[in-house]
Scaffold this active site. Structure first.
Site, PDB file in Angstrom:
ATOM      1  N   LYS A  43      75.909  28.865 -66.095  1.00 30.85           N
ATOM      2  CA  LYS A  43      75.985  30.085 -66.914  1.00 30.85           C
ATOM      3  C   LYS A  43      76.083  29.782 -68.404  1.00 30.85           C
ATOM      4  CE  LYS A  43      79.727  31.384 -64.852  1.00 30.85           C
ATOM      5  NZ  LYS A  43      79.814  30.373 -63.786  1.00 30.85           N
ATOM      6  N   GLY A  68      84.446  25.625 -67.200  1.00 31.80           N
ATOM      7  CA  GLY A  68      83.961  24.492 -67.991  1.00 31.80           C
ATOM      8  C   GLY A  68      82.481  24.663 -68.220  1.00 31.80           C
ATOM      9  N   HIS A  69      82.112  24.937 -69.438  1.00 32.19           N
ATOM     10  CA  HIS A  69      80.704  25.142 -69.746  1.00 32.19           C
ATOM     11  C   HIS A  69      80.166  23.933 -70.492  1.00 32.19           C
ATOM     12  CE1 HIS A  69      81.237  29.786 -69.730  1.00 32.19           C
ATOM     13  NE2 HIS A  69      81.288  29.238 -68.545  1.00 32.19           N
ATOM     14  N   GLN A 104      83.455  31.458 -63.763  1.00 34.56           N
ATOM     15  CA  GLN A 104      83.465  31.183 -62.318  1.00 34.56           C
ATOM     16  C   GLN A 104      82.324  31.956 -61.621  1.00 34.56           C
ATOM     17  OE1 GLN A 104      86.885  32.098 -63.641  1.00 34.56           O
ATOM     18  NE2 GLN A 104      86.981  29.968 -64.195  1.00 34.56           N
ATOM     19  N   ASP A 158      79.979  27.044 -61.761  1.00 31.70           N
ATOM     20  CA  ASP A 158      79.134  25.877 -62.057  1.00 31.70           C
ATOM     21  C   ASP A 158      77.644  26.132 -61.790  1.00 31.70           C
ATOM     22  OD1 ASP A 158      81.531  24.525 -62.600  1.00 31.70           O
ATOM     23  OD2 ASP A 158      81.748  24.018 -60.478  1.00 31.70           O
TER      24      ASP A 158
HETATM   25  P1  IMP Z   1      92.171  27.673 -60.589  1.00 30.33           P
HETATM   26  O1  IMP Z   1      91.237  28.693 -61.124  1.00 30.33           O
HETATM   27  O2  IMP Z   1      92.373  26.494 -61.494  1.00 30.33           O
HETATM   28  O3  IMP Z   1      93.451  28.263 -60.091  1.00 30.33           O
HETATM   29  O4  IMP Z   1      91.490  27.017 -59.278  1.00 30.33           O
HETATM   30  C1  IMP Z   1      91.235  27.779 -58.084  1.00 30.33           C
HETATM   31  C2  IMP Z   1      89.903  27.357 -57.475  1.00 30.33           C
HETATM   32  O5  IMP Z   1      88.841  27.780 -58.306  1.00 30.33           O
HETATM   33  C3  IMP Z   1      89.739  25.827 -57.331  1.00 30.33           C
HETATM   34  O6  IMP Z   1      88.986  25.569 -56.158  1.00 30.33           O
HETATM   35  C4  IMP Z   1      88.945  25.455 -58.567  1.00 30.33           C
HETATM   36  O7  IMP Z   1      88.219  24.261 -58.383  1.00 30.33           O
HETATM   37  C5  IMP Z   1      88.022  26.662 -58.676  1.00 30.33           C
HETATM   38  N1  IMP Z   1      87.537  26.898 -60.038  1.00 30.33           N
HETATM   39  C6  IMP Z   1      88.183  27.489 -61.057  1.00 30.33           C
HETATM   40  N2  IMP Z   1      87.392  27.574 -62.144  1.00 30.33           N
HETATM   41  C7  IMP Z   1      86.211  27.062 -61.798  1.00 30.33           C
HETATM   42  C8  IMP Z   1      84.964  26.905 -62.497  1.00 30.33           C
HETATM   43  O8  IMP Z   1      84.776  27.288 -63.656  1.00 30.33           O
HETATM   44  N3  IMP Z   1      83.963  26.321 -61.783  1.00 30.33           N
HETATM   45  C9  IMP Z   1      84.125  25.935 -60.496  1.00 30.33           C
HETATM   46  N4  IMP Z   1      85.245  26.076 -59.807  1.00 30.33           N
HETATM   47  C10 IMP Z   1      86.283  26.640 -60.454  1.00 30.33           C
END
Ligand code: IMP
Length: 416
Positions: free
Chosen positions: A16, A40-41, A221, A13
């Site tokens: 990017k 999520g972009h 991420q 977040d």
């Molecule tokens: P997962 O990737 O859905 O398994 O989530 C694992 C952790 O990564 C959680 O704390 C999510 O909120 C975080 N997370 C995964 N993708 C993103 C992203 O694009 N932005 C921020 N946090 C993320």
């Protein structure tokens, strides 16, 4: 610049997507190389927000092609939804989308499993419930299905049978939608992708083009969510480092720049250590001004101060050559800006964590810096210089608003 990578240096977040969008029209290819629909972009085009989870940040009516590389995990239903939404603004976009048949599929069972794992524990990770962890787990335990299995019906039905049996034996009736139904749905999705005009090609099929053309590698991420070096187990299930571009046949030494994107403050969603976390009025103010709510889940993000030891760590781990600082406008009007310069652990202060364990133990040491009213203020330049000196990386660009054109090069600052 012929080849660059854009990586997140915090917990995702960092903005990017917007940065990738700013650069993307100058590149022939935008390549996403890791993660899945957990990303999520939000990208603003003419003031309209587009939230994409899988599609690389190509302009809807631009010329650049989008390649979804083999280290990703793909939820085809989600991908089709995004392509269709973007097609409304930029007809023909689908024909610029290339999928590597080596990617692993995120199946409906993976999303069900993600939710079950989160609800059946008293220590949930706060995942996005997009099935990412279970899909990567099946990949590593050699039970996953690759995109190419959609073109081999026997392989597909055997793989689905095997996986379904395994999931049912573990979760019983909580896993729904049998293998026959899933098989049919996947074939329908395959046909839909084909009729949209999406291309299927590996990085080897494309190697001549990729070698000759310019490429922007778009990370997902951030380093602090990296499976190996992030705040484990509060991480995502894939690598978030620039080095993953190797899966598309490139090494970081072949890049002109690895840009690390860093917000002027810090946020994280989900559970896990966050040394500079701040609660109270100032964090609410930053959350509202910065619209700090998850693009994938809508959850309010946790807020904290800029963490320079963590930033140094991210730069070292992900071979970052320069920084891009985002959301500097959000701190305008905040009376006192704090920046973490060291981690105190067992009475000793260090300026970079030696291992990810330090994130759990660190007590932050802060410097307070004067705030700024605009990017033209000397206090703002001093803030940038302070960050550059401490981290040992130049800040090449500054983003000062949500619109794609609200970006300044460092040497243009007086125009801010
Ligand atoms: P997962 O990737 O859905 O398994 O989530 C694992 C952790 O990564 C959680 O704390 C999510 O909120 C975080 N997370 C995964 N993708 C993103 C992203 O694009 N932005 C921020 N946090 C993320």
């Amino acid at each position: 610049m012929k080849r660059i990578a854009i990586v997140g240096t915090q917990w995702g977040d960092e903005g990017k997507g917007k940065i990738a969008n700013y650069f993307s029209s100058h590149f022939d290819w935008v390549v996403r190389y890791s993660g899945g629909a957990n990303a999520g972009h939000t990208v603003y085009v003419d003031g309209i927000p587009y939230v994409n989870h899988l599609l690389p940040s190509v302009e809807p009516s631009g010329h650049s092609k989008a390649f979804l590389g083999s280290s990703m995990v793909l939820d085809l239903e989600q991908l089709i939804e995004e392509i269709k939404a973007m097609e409304r603004t930029g007809p023909g976009l689908a024909s610029r989308v290339y999928l590597d048949p080596e990617v692993f599929l995120v199946l409906p069972w993976h999303k069900q499993e993600d939710a079950l794992l989160e609800t059946r524990t008293d220590k949930p990770l706060g995942t996005t419930r997009r099935g990412i962890g279970p899909a990567y787990t099946d990949k590593v335990s050699r039970k996953g299905l690759k995109l190419y299995s959609l073109f081999d019906e026997q392989m597909l039905s055997e793989g689905l049978e095997r996986l379904y049996e395994e999931k049912r034996s573990r979760y019983g009736e909580d896993i729904t939608g049998g293998p026959v139904q899933t098989h049919e749905t996947l074939l329908e999705l395959r046909e839909e992708l084909i009729s949209l005009g999406v291309n299927f090609a590996t990085s080897l099929d494309l190697s001549e083009q990729l070698r000759n053309d310019s490429i922007l590698f778009e990370g997902a991420q951030g380093v602090l969510l990296d499976l190996d070096f992030g705040t484990y187990p509060y991480v995502t299930s894939s690598s978030c480092l620039a080095q993953v571009i190797a899966s598309s046949g490139f090494s970081v030494s072949e890049l002109d720049e690895v840009f690390g994107v860093v917000k002027a403050y810090a946020t994280r969603v989900g559970t896990g250590p966050f040394p500079t976390e701040e609660e109270g009025n100032v964090s609410s103010e930053i959350r509202e001004k910065g619209r700090e709510y998850g693009a994938t889940t809508g959850r309010p993000r946790r807020i904290g101060w800029l963490d320079l030891p963590a930033l140094r760590y991210a730069c070292e781990k992900s071979a970052i050559t320069s920084l891009i600082m985002t959301k500097v406008d959000v701190l305008v009007g905040i009376d006192e800006i704090k920046v973490c310069t060291g981690y105190r652990i067992n009475g000793r202060i260090s300026d970079i964590p030696a291992s990810s364990y330090d994130f759990f133990k660190a007590e932050p040491v802060y410097n307070s810096l004067p705030s700024w009213k605009s990017t033209g203020d000397t206090s703002f330049s001093r803030f940038l210089e302070f960050v550059e000196r401490t981290v040992g990386r130049r800040i090449a660009y500054i983003s000062h608003g949500p619109e794609t054109n609200q970006i300044l090069q460092r040497n243009e600052l007086s125009k801010g």
